[in-house]
Motif scaffolding. Structure first.
Motif, short mmCIF file in Angstrom:
data_model
loop_
_atom_site.label_atom_id
_atom_site.label_comp_id
_atom_site.label_asym_id
_atom_site.label_seq_id
_atom_site.Cartn_x
_atom_site.Cartn_y
_atom_site.Cartn_z
N ILE A 190 10.40 -8.83 0.79
CA ILE A 190 11.02 -7.79 1.58
C ILE A 190 10.79 -7.94 3.08
O ILE A 190 9.60 -8.01 3.44
CB ILE A 190 10.30 -6.38 1.18
N VAL A 191 11.77 -8.53 3.75
CA VAL A 191 11.66 -8.49 5.13
C VAL A 191 11.90 -7.36 5.98
O VAL A 191 13.13 -6.80 5.95
CB VAL A 191 12.62 -9.67 5.29
N ILE A 192 11.05 -6.89 6.84
CA ILE A 192 11.01 -5.81 7.61
C ILE A 192 10.97 -6.14 8.97
O ILE A 192 10.07 -6.95 9.48
CB ILE A 192 9.97 -4.64 7.09
N GLY A 193 11.88 -5.33 9.77
CA GLY A 193 11.87 -5.51 11.28
C GLY A 193 12.07 -4.34 12.14
O GLY A 193 12.48 -3.25 11.39
N PRO A 194 12.10 -4.26 13.30
CA PRO A 194 12.28 -3.01 14.19
C PRO A 194 13.92 -2.80 13.80
O PRO A 194 14.71 -3.54 13.79
CB PRO A 194 12.12 -3.69 15.51
N ILE A 217 8.33 -9.15 9.61
CA ILE A 217 7.14 -9.22 8.45
C ILE A 217 7.42 -9.23 7.24
O ILE A 217 8.55 -8.33 6.89
CB ILE A 217 6.21 -8.11 8.89
N THR A 218 7.16 -10.21 6.55
CA THR A 218 7.45 -10.15 4.96
C THR A 218 6.45 -9.83 3.99
O THR A 218 5.32 -10.08 4.31
CB THR A 218 8.07 -11.87 4.79
N VAL A 219 6.90 -8.95 3.13
CA VAL A 219 5.79 -8.63 2.20
C VAL A 219 6.27 -8.84 0.68
O VAL A 219 7.57 -8.52 0.40
CB VAL A 219 5.88 -6.97 2.15
N GLN A 220 5.54 -9.49 -0.12
CA GLN A 220 5.91 -9.95 -1.35
C GLN A 220 5.56 -8.87 -2.31
O GLN A 220 4.36 -8.28 -2.50
CB GLN A 220 4.96 -11.29 -1.73
N MET A 221 6.40 -8.48 -3.21
CA MET A 221 6.47 -7.43 -4.05
C MET A 221 6.95 -7.67 -5.21
O MET A 221 7.85 -8.06 -5.29
CB MET A 221 7.23 -6.05 -3.42
N ARG A 222 6.17 -7.36 -6.42
CA ARG A 222 6.70 -7.12 -7.75
C ARG A 222 8.16 -6.62 -7.74
O ARG A 222 8.14 -5.41 -7.35
CB ARG A 222 5.64 -6.79 -8.80
N GLY A 223 8.91 -7.09 -8.42
CA GLY A 223 10.63 -6.35 -8.62
C GLY A 223 10.31 -4.93 -9.12
O GLY A 223 10.88 -4.27 -8.49
N ALA A 224 9.23 -4.74 -10.03
CA ALA A 224 9.11 -3.40 -10.62
C ALA A 224 8.48 -2.41 -9.60
O ALA A 224 8.52 -1.12 -9.83
CB ALA A 224 8.44 -3.36 -11.90
N VAL A 250 13.48 -1.27 9.60
CA VAL A 250 14.60 -1.32 8.35
C VAL A 250 14.53 -2.70 7.68
O VAL A 250 13.49 -3.52 8.09
CB VAL A 250 15.98 -1.58 9.18
N VAL A 251 14.81 -2.83 6.49
CA VAL A 251 14.82 -3.72 5.77
C VAL A 251 15.89 -4.79 6.14
O VAL A 251 17.01 -4.37 6.30
CB VAL A 251 15.23 -3.84 4.39
N LEU A 252 15.47 -6.15 6.56
CA LEU A 252 16.60 -7.08 7.01
C LEU A 252 17.43 -7.89 6.06
O LEU A 252 18.27 -8.38 6.06
CB LEU A 252 15.52 -8.16 8.02
N ASN A 253 16.59 -7.98 4.64
CA ASN A 253 17.12 -8.67 3.67
C ASN A 253 17.77 -7.88 2.70
O ASN A 253 17.29 -7.95 1.63
CB ASN A 253 16.19 -9.81 3.08
N LYS A 254 18.36 -6.80 2.98
CA LYS A 254 19.04 -5.97 1.93
C LYS A 254 19.71 -6.70 0.78
O LYS A 254 19.78 -6.40 -0.38
CB LYS A 254 20.17 -4.91 2.60
N ASP A 255 20.37 -7.81 1.31
CA ASP A 255 20.98 -8.59 0.16
C ASP A 255 20.25 -9.08 -1.12
O ASP A 255 20.62 -9.18 -2.16
CB ASP A 255 21.88 -9.64 0.58
#
Length: 264
Positions: A190-194, A217-224, A250-255
């Protein structure tokens, strides 16, 4: 916290003798000889310039959690609260869990057993009987749930512990493990930015707040757990605020993330 500590601090906090407290200081100094120096005039140990954490990592989040500890009931960590700045903390409302229910669900998860529960979901008018195979207890930031295989749904689901309405019945059958829980074992970045509508100065503030690199900043999260994380960070699509100063990030990689939240 305040840069110094006295032997009496340990004596008062842990109800030990001066001899024992002195011995504890000596043991610490053997492990980190350059961390503390004794100030004879003030009669306390103070942090030296070459201080290197031994029992903590030195991360800001870890240090702030110590300030938070005294404000939680029955804290698991003791700190010398009399020797730190005044601090106040806000905690979410507790979601009460019956300890008998918690014990039996935990038992089933640890021993890989099936368990029969009476569960009240928000999608059903009445409680429904379910047979589940728990594999992991999860705290979402607000409440506890169990990740488990549901025989009724023929799929892995999340069951909120506070919504189990009976004393669970342990079944003497080996439960279905987490091997095929694809959502659990898939790591989602999950890539987060301003927020893009913030001014450059305000973006810099947000970057500094979250310790971002290259404005993200990127957060690695389990899909669940992606949905729970976004909810905790107020990043769910339904909760996004139109004012950039309110939303801030906001989430930068919504796709990539949308599959785990939007169901696309």
């Amino acid at each position: 916290m305040v840069g110094w500590v006295r032997i009496t601090s340990l004596m008062e906090m842990f109800s030990i003798s001066r001899a024992q407290a002195s011995k504890d200081f000596q043991g610490y100094q053997l492990l980190r000889p350059n961390n503390l120096r004794y100030n004879k005039s003030a009669k306390y140990y103070e942090i030296s310039d070459g201080f290197m954490p031994l029992l903590l990592t030195g991360k800001t989040s870890e240090l702030l959690s110590i300030f938070h500890t005294p404000h939680t009931p029955n804290p698991p960590v003791l700190s010398l609260t009399a020797y730190q700045p005044h601090a106040s903390a806000i905690n979410p409302l507790d979601r009460e869990i019956d300890l008998t229910i918690f014990r039996l669900i935990s038992n089933a998860a640890y021993n890989h057993r099936k368990v029969k529960i009476l569960y009240q979901s928000l999608t059903q008018a009445d409680s429904q009987e379910r047979i589940i195979s728990p594999h992991t207890l999860v705290y979402s930031g607000y409440r506890w749930h169990i990740r488990a295989y549901s025989e009724h749904h023929q799929a892995y689901r999340d069951f909120v512990l506070a919504r189990i309405k009976n004393v669970p019945t342990l079944i003497d059958e080996v439960g279905i493990d987490d091997t095929n829980d694809t959502e659990w074992h898939t790591q989602v970045p999950i890539v987060i930015g301003p927020h893009p509508n913030l001014s450059d100065n305000h973006k810099t503030v947000i970057v500094d707040d979250y310790g971002m690199c290259d404005d993200q900043i990127t957060v690695q999260m389990r899909g669940a757990l992606v949905g729970y994380f976004l909810k905790l960070m107020h990043l769910e699509p339904s909760r996004e605020h139109p004012d950039a100063k309110v939303q801030q990030i906001v989430v930068l990689n919504k796709d990539v993330v949308k599959h785990w939240v939007w169901g696309e």
